[in-house]
Structure formats: C-alpha cells, structure tokens
Motif scaffolding. Structure first.
Motif, PDB file in Angstrom:
ATOM      1  N   SER A 241       0.802  -1.226   0.000  1.00 46.80           N
ATOM      2  CA  SER A 241       0.000   0.000   0.000  1.00 46.80           C
ATOM      3  C   SER A 241       0.835   1.276   0.000  1.00 46.80           C
ATOM      4  N   ALA A 242       2.041   1.230   0.567  1.00 45.87           N
ATOM      5  CA  ALA A 242       2.856   2.449   0.666  1.00 45.87           C
ATOM      6  C   ALA A 242       3.910   2.540  -0.433  1.00 45.87           C
ATOM      7  N   LEU A 243       3.839   1.657  -1.430  1.00 45.20           N
ATOM      8  CA  LEU A 243       4.873   1.605  -2.462  1.00 45.20           C
ATOM      9  C   LEU A 243       4.349   2.137  -3.787  1.00 45.20           C
ATOM     10  N   ASP A 244       5.256   2.735  -4.574  1.00 48.01           N
ATOM     11  CA  ASP A 244       4.839   3.214  -5.890  1.00 48.01           C
ATOM     12  C   ASP A 244       4.874   2.078  -6.904  1.00 48.01           C
ATOM     13  N   GLY A 245       4.450   2.363  -8.137  1.00 49.61           N
ATOM     14  CA  GLY A 245       4.167   1.330  -9.127  1.00 49.61           C
ATOM     15  C   GLY A 245       5.270   0.328  -9.396  1.00 49.61           C
ATOM     16  N   VAL A 246       6.466   0.805  -9.774  1.00 47.69           N
ATOM     17  CA  VAL A 246       7.548  -0.101 -10.166  1.00 47.69           C
ATOM     18  C   VAL A 246       8.020  -0.920  -8.972  1.00 47.69           C
ATOM     19  N   ILE A 247       8.227  -0.251  -7.820  1.00 48.87           N
ATOM     20  CA  ILE A 247       8.668  -0.955  -6.615  1.00 48.87           C
ATOM     21  C   ILE A 247       7.598  -1.942  -6.166  1.00 48.87           C
ATOM     22  N   LYS A 248       6.337  -1.546  -6.292  1.00 51.79           N
ATOM     23  CA  LYS A 248       5.234  -2.426  -5.905  1.00 51.79           C
ATOM     24  C   LYS A 248       5.273  -3.732  -6.691  1.00 51.79           C
ATOM     25  N   GLU A 249       5.511  -3.648  -8.007  1.00 51.15           N
ATOM     26  CA  GLU A 249       5.579  -4.858  -8.834  1.00 51.15           C
ATOM     27  C   GLU A 249       6.764  -5.725  -8.443  1.00 51.15           C
ATOM     28  N   SER A 250       7.880  -5.082  -8.078  1.00 51.89           N
ATOM     29  CA  SER A 250       9.073  -5.817  -7.665  1.00 51.89           C
ATOM     30  C   SER A 250       8.818  -6.598  -6.379  1.00 51.89           C
ATOM     31  N   ILE A 251       8.201  -5.943  -5.395  1.00 48.49           N
ATOM     32  CA  ILE A 251       7.907  -6.603  -4.117  1.00 48.49           C
ATOM     33  C   ILE A 251       6.863  -7.699  -4.313  1.00 48.49           C
ATOM     34  N   LYS A 252       5.911  -7.456  -5.200  1.00 44.69           N
ATOM     35  CA  LYS A 252       4.894  -8.471  -5.491  1.00 44.69           C
ATOM     36  C   LYS A 252       5.551  -9.752  -6.002  1.00 44.69           C
ATOM     37  N   GLU A 253       6.490  -9.606  -6.942  1.00 41.30           N
ATOM     38  CA  GLU A 253       7.196 -10.780  -7.469  1.00 41.30           C
ATOM     39  C   GLU A 253       8.049 -11.433  -6.394  1.00 41.30           C
ATOM     40  N   PRO A 273      -8.109  -5.089  -5.599  1.00 38.50           N
ATOM     41  CA  PRO A 273      -8.394  -6.310  -6.363  1.00 38.50           C
ATOM     42  C   PRO A 273      -7.276  -6.703  -7.326  1.00 38.50           C
ATOM     43  N   GLU A 274      -6.647  -5.726  -7.949  1.00 39.03           N
ATOM     44  CA  GLU A 274      -5.577  -6.040  -8.894  1.00 39.03           C
ATOM     45  C   GLU A 274      -4.415  -6.729  -8.190  1.00 39.03           C
ATOM     46  N   GLU A 275      -4.031  -6.223  -7.007  1.00 33.13           N
ATOM     47  CA  GLU A 275      -2.970  -6.868  -6.232  1.00 33.13           C
ATOM     48  C   GLU A 275      -3.330  -8.311  -5.928  1.00 33.13           C
ATOM     49  N   ALA A 276      -4.531  -8.513  -5.418  1.00 29.53           N
ATOM     50  CA  ALA A 276      -4.957  -9.855  -5.012  1.00 29.53           C
ATOM     51  C   ALA A 276      -4.989 -10.810  -6.198  1.00 29.53           C
ATOM     52  N   LEU A 277      -5.530 -10.361  -7.313  1.00 31.15           N
ATOM     53  CA  LEU A 277      -5.719 -11.237  -8.467  1.00 31.15           C
ATOM     54  C   LEU A 277      -4.413 -11.591  -9.161  1.00 31.15           C
ATOM     55  N   THR A 278      -3.414 -10.729  -9.069  1.00 21.10           N
ATOM     56  CA  THR A 278      -2.145 -10.980  -9.760  1.00 21.10           C
ATOM     57  C   THR A 278      -1.086 -11.599  -8.855  1.00 21.10           C
ATOM     58  N   MET A 279      -1.354 -11.701  -7.576  1.00 22.64           N
ATOM     59  CA  MET A 279      -0.343 -12.196  -6.636  1.00 22.64           C
ATOM     60  C   MET A 279      -0.730 -13.512  -5.977  1.00 22.64           C
ATOM     61  N   SER A 280      -2.001 -13.886  -5.999  1.00 22.87           N
ATOM     62  CA  SER A 280      -2.500 -14.955  -5.138  1.00 22.87           C
ATOM     63  C   SER A 280      -2.866 -16.217  -5.898  1.00 22.87           C
ATOM     64  N   ASP A 281      -2.778 -17.345  -5.181  1.00 29.55           N
ATOM     65  CA  ASP A 281      -3.327 -18.603  -5.684  1.00 29.55           C
ATOM     66  C   ASP A 281      -4.829 -18.660  -5.436  1.00 29.55           C
ATOM     67  N   LYS A 282      -5.247 -18.149  -4.278  1.00 30.64           N
ATOM     68  CA  LYS A 282      -6.658 -18.099  -3.915  1.00 30.64           C
ATOM     69  C   LYS A 282      -6.945 -16.732  -3.286  1.00 30.64           C
ATOM     70  N   ILE A 283      -8.216 -16.326  -3.378  1.00 29.68           N
ATOM     71  CA  ILE A 283      -8.632 -15.044  -2.817  1.00 29.68           C
ATOM     72  C   ILE A 283      -9.888 -15.259  -1.987  1.00 29.68           C
ATOM     73  N   LEU A 284      -9.863 -14.737  -0.773  1.00 31.34           N
ATOM     74  CA  LEU A 284     -11.046 -14.745   0.086  1.00 31.34           C
ATOM     75  C   LEU A 284     -11.622 -13.339   0.091  1.00 31.34           C
ATOM     76  N   ILE A 285     -12.805 -13.177  -0.491  1.00 29.95           N
ATOM     77  CA  ILE A 285     -13.458 -11.871  -0.539  1.00 29.95           C
ATOM     78  C   ILE A 285     -14.433 -11.775   0.629  1.00 29.95           C
ATOM     79  N   ILE A 286     -14.210 -10.766   1.470  1.00 25.09           N
ATOM     80  CA  ILE A 286     -15.018 -10.593   2.681  1.00 25.09           C
ATOM     81  C   ILE A 286     -15.835  -9.311   2.552  1.00 25.09           C
TER      82      ILE A 286
END
Length: 333
Positions: A241-253, A273-286
């Motif tokens: 949440s506190a990271l900008d675009g390029v760094i965010k993608e790096s940490i995600k990987e 939603p974009e973070e969850a869908l591109t980083m996760s095997d499963k997503i729990l939507i609450i």
C-alpha cells in the motif's frame, strides 16, 4: 537405510540414499528430485501426489514401510504432506457488534491467499485472529491437525510483516533483521542468514540506517526479519500500500518467489483487487464479516458469486482498463 539430514532453508530437507536401487532422493515438502547416484546428470521432478505413479520408488517405500509426513520419512504407510490451515466457524464480536460471522476456510501448504475486501469488512481482524493477536468468540483454528484456538501468539509460530514495517530507527538494516534472534541462539546458522539476505538482495544495504532506505528496501528488510524466524505461516498486512508502481511490482514478485522457494504458506491482507488477483493462488473476498467468495483469480473473474463481487472486483478492474484505453488506445486496453 542411511539417512543424512541437511539443515538449509525452511522447510526441512532430507537426503535419502537408496543404494539397492541406485539413486539418491532429495526430499522437499512437495517435490522429489531423482538424481543419478554417481553424478548429477539427469533430473526430473515429481509432485508428491504423483509419487504413487513412480513404480520403483513406490515399491521401495512399500518394502521399507516408509511414509512422507511433514518433510520426513518415517515408518508407516505412504502419506501426503498435511499442512492445512483450517478456520472452522470463526466468529468475532466487538462490543456486541459482529465483525466476523462463521468464517470457514482451508489453506494448503505453500499457497498465497489474499484476504480482500473494503475498509471495515473484517479482513484485518481475521489476519490478527490467525496470528493470535486477537481472540475469537466462537470457532476453531486448526494447523497441522492441532487446535491453536487458545494457543498464545508467541507459541503459534506464525509471523507478520506489518503495514508500516515496524523497523527500529536506531538500528541499521542488519541489526533489524537479526533483532528477533537475540534470544534464539543457534536457531539460524550464518549460512542460512546469508541465504535470506542474498535472496532478498539486501547485502549492499545492511549497514544503512532505516532512514536511508527506500520504501522497497524497508519492505525487504521487514520481510527478511520475519523469514529468519522461520515462520510456519507468513502474514502480510497491506504489504504494497505504501509503495509506488515499479517498486510495488518488484515486491509483489518477491513475495511470490518467497512462497515458491520456501514452500511457505502466505496470507495477505489487501483492499486492491488487482494486487490480489495478480499475486495470489486463492482469494477470500469478505464483505461485512461474511465470505462473499473464495476461489482462484480465474474463478472470481469468470464466475463471480454475487453482485458484491461483480461491483467490488470486476467494476474496479473495468475502470482501470477503461483508463488505460483512454490514455494509450486500444493497443494497451
């Protein structure tokens, strides 16, 4: 049969020599590698659920009456790894108000699961319940067939990376990483510690003060500090949440690599939603303390369970797609 235990990275690794069938197996929690006995020339990987199809190996196991459980071979019947985290009818109230209502969930070993929902949905409360920071009013938390519902946080073996990193400003990066090991002498070797540091590419930054680190570097230091504690489950609270675009993608990987490399179950809280869908095997939507949907990214996109999932997940993605289209044209939409 001679056994050689090798302590390396989490999870445990066990070398097993099988001289009578002329090969050596290096056993990980979910994979078996077949290596030529005299020189490492041919490699093949077999998922643990395919071991039964490997006739030579299965025959040997049956003769020896061995089984695979929690990273080791022991006497018994062939058995797959049992590393489930089960949440059974979890409910939580604050001041008489229901925050979570009968949450049921199973998370497999090594999976990345995102807890996704709007502010106030109960996702952070659920993360804190798993950690042991918050108690429950009803239900059970089961890990590896052990009931952890009343087990204190310090005894669960789960660790969290907080949203604000929670690094000590008076210590440098290295001192922050090893801070939790002060009272756990010998739990991590120098070689293991260096492997975590190398994996997260932190060697050039170890002597820097926290104020000298970028947001991405602080995040990696925080993750390294958690990994050296060898957690059974890694929890992350809004890690991007506190990271900008390029760094965010790096940490995600990097987070995805950690889960794969260490077979480490990882649970992430996010509102994106974009973070969850591109980083996760499963997503729990609450939504409002209830499960709206639990499934893979493909299932959620292609088979939304209800109107809330359509509006909260798909609508946001459609808006992003439309913005990209308006900026760059059809080529990037």
């Amino acid at each position: 049969m001679p056994f050689k235990r090798k302590h390396k990275l989490h999870p445990p690794i066990l070398h097993i020599y099988l001289p009578d069938i002329q090969f050596k197996c290096t056993v990980y929690c979910e994979h078996i590698q077949h290596i030529d006995d005299k020189n490492i020339t041919s490699w093949s990987k077999v998922s643990i659920n395919l071991v039964k199809r490997c006739s030579i190996f299965t025959e040997y196991l049956q003769k020896s009456q061995l089984r695979f459980t929690k990273g080791f071979y022991t006497k018994g019947v062939l058995k797959e790894v049992n590393g489930l985290l089960k949440l059974q009818n979890i409910s939580k109230q604050f001041d008489g108000k229901s925050v979570l209502d009968h949450i049921n969930l199973e998370i497999k070993t090594g999976e990345i699961v995102s807890l996704l929902g709007p502010s106030g949905s109960g996702k952070t409360t659920l993360l804190h319940i798993i950690l042991g920071l918050t108690g429950i009013n009803h239900g059970k938390i089961i890990f590896n067939d052990t009931d952890l519902s009343n087990v204190p946080m310090k005894d669960r073996g789960f660790n969290i990376v907080f949203q604000d990193y929670a690094l000590f400003p008076h210590l440098n990066a290295y001192e922050n990483i090893v801070y939790g090991l002060r009272n756990r002498k010998g739990s991590v070797s120098k070689e293991e510690l260096q492997e975590y540091i190398d994996f997260l590419e932190l060697t050039p930054h170890l002597k820097k003060r926290i104020c000298e680190l970028s947001g991405g570097q602080k995040q990696r230091v925080s993750i390294a500090r958690t990994l050296v504690m060898k957690p059974k489950i890694l929890l992350l609270d809004e890690p991007l949440s506190a990271l900008d675009g390029v760094i965010k993608e790096s940490i995600k990987e990097r987070i995805k690599s950690i889960a794969r490399e260490f077979k480490l179950t990882t649970i992430i809280v996010t509102h994106d939603p974009e973070e969850a869908l591109t980083m996760s095997d499963k997503i729990l939507i609450i939504n409002q303390g209830n499960i709206s949907q639990f499934g893979s990214p493909q299932e959620i996109i292609n088979q939304p369970a209800n109107d809330f999932v359509k509006e909260f997940i798909l609508k946001q993605l459609e808006i992003k797609r439309e913005n990209i289209y308006n900026l760059f044209g059809e080529k990037y939409a």
